[in-house]
Design a protein around this motif. Structure first.
Motif, short mmCIF file in Angstrom:
data_model
loop_
_atom_site.label_atom_id
_atom_site.label_comp_id
_atom_site.label_asym_id
_atom_site.label_seq_id
_atom_site.Cartn_x
_atom_site.Cartn_y
_atom_site.Cartn_z
N THR A 100 0.83 -1.21 0.00
CA THR A 100 0.00 0.00 0.00
C THR A 100 0.86 1.25 0.00
OG1 THR A 100 -1.73 -1.19 1.18
CG2 THR A 100 -1.83 1.21 1.24
N ILE A 101 1.91 1.28 0.83
CA ILE A 101 2.82 2.42 0.85
C ILE A 101 3.46 2.62 -0.51
CG2 ILE A 101 5.04 3.21 1.76
CD1 ILE A 101 4.21 2.05 4.47
N GLU A 102 3.87 1.52 -1.13
CA GLU A 102 4.51 1.62 -2.43
C GLU A 102 3.55 2.11 -3.50
OE1 GLU A 102 7.37 -1.22 -5.16
OE2 GLU A 102 7.11 -1.62 -3.03
N LEU A 103 2.31 1.66 -3.47
CA LEU A 103 1.34 2.09 -4.48
C LEU A 103 0.94 3.55 -4.29
CD1 LEU A 103 -0.98 -1.05 -4.66
CD2 LEU A 103 0.61 -0.23 -6.40
N GLN B 72 7.14 5.11 -4.12
CA GLN B 72 8.49 4.80 -3.65
C GLN B 72 8.46 3.47 -2.90
OE1 GLN B 72 9.76 7.90 -1.05
NE2 GLN B 72 9.23 9.54 -2.44
N GLY B 73 9.64 2.88 -2.77
CA GLY B 73 9.73 1.71 -1.92
C GLY B 73 9.63 2.10 -0.47
N VAL B 74 9.44 1.12 0.39
CA VAL B 74 9.24 1.39 1.82
C VAL B 74 10.49 2.05 2.42
CG1 VAL B 74 8.83 0.31 4.06
CG2 VAL B 74 7.59 -0.49 2.07
N LEU B 75 11.67 1.58 2.07
CA LEU B 75 12.90 2.15 2.64
C LEU B 75 13.11 3.59 2.18
CD1 LEU B 75 15.31 -0.91 2.39
CD2 LEU B 75 14.01 -0.11 4.36
N HIS B 76 12.77 3.88 0.93
CA HIS B 76 12.84 5.27 0.46
C HIS B 76 11.79 6.14 1.14
CE1 HIS B 76 15.20 3.74 -3.03
NE2 HIS B 76 15.84 4.88 -2.78
N PHE B 77 10.60 5.58 1.33
CA PHE B 77 9.52 6.33 1.97
C PHE B 77 9.89 6.74 3.38
CE2 PHE B 77 5.56 6.32 4.48
CZ PHE B 77 4.86 7.30 3.81
#
Length: 50
Positions: A34-37, A41-46
């Motif tokens: 969900t974060i990526e969509l 961004q990927g989770v680590l970038h987010f």
């Protein structure tokens, strides 16, 4: 009164522990997806880790 073992906590690789492990892994996977969509961004970038 009868000894009821259904509500006691057993340490180790029990079926209950494996069920909870699977449930929490599914929640984590859906949250990461969900974060990526949403953010693109990927989770680590987010989170600013990369």
């Amino acid at each position: 009164m009868e000894n009821d073992n259904r509500n006691t906590w057993n340490w180790g690789f029990t079926s209950g522990a494996e069920n909870w492990n699977g449930r929490l892994a599914m929640i984590g996977f859906v949250a990461a997806l969900t974060i990526e969509l949403i953010s693109g961004q990927g989770v680590l970038h987010f989170w600013g880790l990369i």
